[in-house]
Design a protein around this motif. Structure first.
Motif, PDB file in Angstrom:
ATOM      1  N   PHE A 155      96.991 -86.258  74.341  1.00  0.00           N
ATOM      2  CA  PHE A 155      95.573 -87.198  74.343  1.00  0.00           C
ATOM      3  C   PHE A 155      95.985 -88.650  74.802  1.00  0.00           C
ATOM      4  CE2 PHE A 155      92.726 -90.046  72.645  1.00  0.00           C
ATOM      5  CZ  PHE A 155      91.456 -89.739  73.199  1.00  0.00           C
ATOM      6  N   PHE A 156      97.175 -88.984  73.925  1.00  0.00           N
ATOM      7  CA  PHE A 156      97.348 -90.460  74.578  1.00  0.00           C
ATOM      8  C   PHE A 156      98.051 -90.600  75.802  1.00  0.00           C
ATOM      9  CE2 PHE A 156      97.909 -90.760  69.549  1.00  0.00           C
ATOM     10  CZ  PHE A 156      96.539 -91.387  69.477  1.00  0.00           C
TER      11      PHE A 156
ATOM     12  N   LEU B  14     102.561 -92.778  72.954  1.00  0.00           N
ATOM     13  CA  LEU B  14     102.702 -92.645  71.379  1.00  0.00           C
ATOM     14  C   LEU B  14     103.188 -91.465  71.103  1.00  0.00           C
ATOM     15  CD1 LEU B  14      99.334 -94.229  70.121  1.00  0.00           C
ATOM     16  CD2 LEU B  14     101.691 -95.276  69.900  1.00  0.00           C
ATOM     17  N   ARG B  15     104.266 -91.402  70.093  1.00  0.00           N
ATOM     18  CA  ARG B  15     104.861 -90.058  69.751  1.00  0.00           C
ATOM     19  C   ARG B  15     104.744 -89.617  68.273  1.00  0.00           C
ATOM     20  NH1 ARG B  15     108.908 -87.658  72.908  1.00  0.00           N
ATOM     21  NH2 ARG B  15     109.873 -86.887  71.115  1.00  0.00           N
TER      22      ARG B  15
ATOM     23  N   ASP C 171      91.837 -98.735  70.825  1.00  0.00           N
ATOM     24  CA  ASP C 171      90.573 -98.059  71.181  1.00  0.00           C
ATOM     25  C   ASP C 171      91.092 -96.570  71.452  1.00  0.00           C
ATOM     26  OD1 ASP C 171      89.300-100.324  71.134  1.00  0.00           O
ATOM     27  OD2 ASP C 171      89.296-100.638  73.391  1.00  0.00           O
ATOM     28  N   ALA C 172      92.181 -96.258  71.955  1.00  0.00           N
ATOM     29  CA  ALA C 172      92.459 -94.823  72.210  1.00  0.00           C
ATOM     30  C   ALA C 172      92.764 -94.128  70.757  1.00  0.00           C
ATOM     31  CB  ALA C 172      93.925 -94.736  73.033  1.00  0.00           C
ATOM     32  N   ILE C 173      93.482 -94.952  69.776  1.00  0.00           N
ATOM     33  CA  ILE C 173      93.599 -94.295  68.704  1.00  0.00           C
ATOM     34  C   ILE C 173      92.188 -93.835  67.875  1.00  0.00           C
ATOM     35  CG2 ILE C 173      94.009 -94.645  66.306  1.00  0.00           C
ATOM     36  CD1 ILE C 173      96.743 -96.317  67.463  1.00  0.00           C
TER      37      ILE C 173
END
Length: 426
Positions: free
Chosen positions: A381-382, A389-390, A414-416
């Motif tokens: 998704f990220f 992000l891992r 925002d993505a989080i």
């Protein structure tokens, strides 16, 4: 063929099950906190490429330091020789490290820095006529992939294939809030039963375990217990060193100082491999003898590489500038603001931060295996959002370079938030 297809023909990637893994992304360019792939897609590198690029990609100051040194002396063997960059870097590190640190041993990566530290601790006692071989480490620790460092690591699937071939390591729980006394009691019991050579720890933050954090006061008490029983203490600052926790070293938060400190990753700002194992004078003195067999017989072809040392000196110069200090504080403040906004979200738990490190758990029914389905869904998704992000299982963490902009951090946040709504459960 593109980079992905050419890669598949010959390359073997780390921590990858190649039968099921997606193609790796072909990166062709980097600048500051950004990377671009071969199709022109832009990514925010929100983990500083495994925690090394503290000043961003293609940093001109580090490049200039490398060019100048390469133009004068690219490399010389360190056995029987020395050079200005190594001497100067050692002098600078001794200025910055806790005052009990007096000697610098160079190697080439974080795992090897730990390997060196463990060997030093065991041979220290051997040279004194004592046979101690047990190491004490935290549960779920990660110290590297070479044999000694792997033995000290506690993430089982990293070590399962080799469990009967490793050093004897006894584990204690990390002193998380509310568990400090359990950790102290266990350490005291282990020391009494096993008479260990060393106690190794990731100070204040366990990285690969999912950015698990604990208080410096708790670690102070553990170090004191170990020192009272003549157990050598080893701080693995490979991840936490050079500003990541808000101070130059995580050990700067401590009153008790370790006997040995391991450094790498940010040491050269993501340019070329270099590592350091620093020790007290007392550790060094145990190897000084008329008996040649008491010397420390460990070395690497590229240890103290002049170019790496020159870059590390520039890394430290930048780190000590006001701009860098302000950037670290800016990121820390933004993380705290985001936590205040999100900590009541019922789809999440465990919000925490220290310096530029931010972490939390996404609540899910999918399990929290290290490379399980929820981790892979979050990672994909990220990536789709252009953000690297891992996640570790269901733990999401942000660990950016110091040059990441407010706008870029907002995009990450925002993505989080989107990921939480998509994958989290109440």
């Amino acid at each position: 063929m593109n980079l992905q297809q050419r890669d598949e023909r010959h390359l073997w990637h780390p921590y990858t099950q190649h039968k099921t893994a997606m193609y790796p992304i072909g990166i062709v360019k980097g600048k500051d906190a950004l990377l671009w792939d071969e199709n022109g897609k832009q990514y925010i590198d929100a983990i500083a490429s495994w925690w090394v690029n503290v000043f961003g990609h293609a940093n001109p100051h580090l490049a200039e330091a490398a060019f100048k040194q390469l133009s004068q002396l690219e490399h010389v063997l360190f056995g029987g020789f020395t050079h200005e960059p190594a001497v100067k870097l050692a002098e600078k590190l001794i200025e910055l490290l806790p005052e009990n640190q007096q000697k610098i041993f160079f190697s080439d990566n974080g795992s090897t820095a730990v390997e060196v530290a463990i060997k030093m601790a065991i041979q220290y006692f051997f040279n004194k006529g004592q046979k101690k071989h047990v190491i004490v480490a935290f549960e779920n620790a990660f110290h590297g992939d070479t044999f000694g460092a792997m033995a000290a690591s506690g993430i089982s699937f990293f070590t399962e294939s080799f469990k009967n071939q490793l050093l004897e390591v006894v584990r204690i729980p990390i002193p998380e809030k509310g568990k400090e006394q359990d950790s102290e009691r266990k350490l005291a019991e282990v020391i009494k039963k096993y008479n260990p050579a060393a106690f190794i720890f990731e100070p204040l933050v366990q990285g690969a375990a999912g950015m698990r954090m604990y208080a410096p006061e708790a670690l102070d008490r553990l170090i004191q217990i170990a020192k009272n029983e003549k157990v050598i203490t080893i701080a693995d600052e490979v991840m936490t060193g050079f500003g990541r926790t808000g101070k130059i070293f995580a050990c700067d938060y401590l009153n008790e100082k370790p006997d040995i400190i391991c450094l790498s990753k940010a040491l050269t700002g993501g340019t070329i491999p270099l590592a350091v194992t620093s020790t007290t004078q007392a550790i060094f003195d145990a190897f000084c003898s008329d008996d040649v067999n008491k010397a420390f017989f460990h070395g690497h072809t590229y240890m103290a590489n002049p170019t790496g040392c020159a870059i590390a000196l520039e890394t430290i110069r930048i780190l000590q500038t006001n701009d860098c200090s302000q950037n670290i504080q800016r990121i820390s403040d933004l993380h705290k603001q985001f936590i205040n906004k999100m900590k009541s979200n019922s789809k999440t738990s465990g919000w925490r931060s220290l310096g530029v490190i931010l972490a939390f758990e996404v609540n899910t029914n999918a399990g929290n295996e290290y490379y399980g389905s929820i981790r892979n869904q979050l990672y994909d998704f990220f990536i789709s959002k252009g953000i690297i992000l891992r996640p570790v299982g269901n733990t999401v963490y942000v660990f950016p370079s110091y040059v990441i902009t407010n706008q870029q951090l907002t995009q990450v946040y925002d993505a989080i938030e989107e990921a939480i709504e998509k994958f989290g459960i109440e």
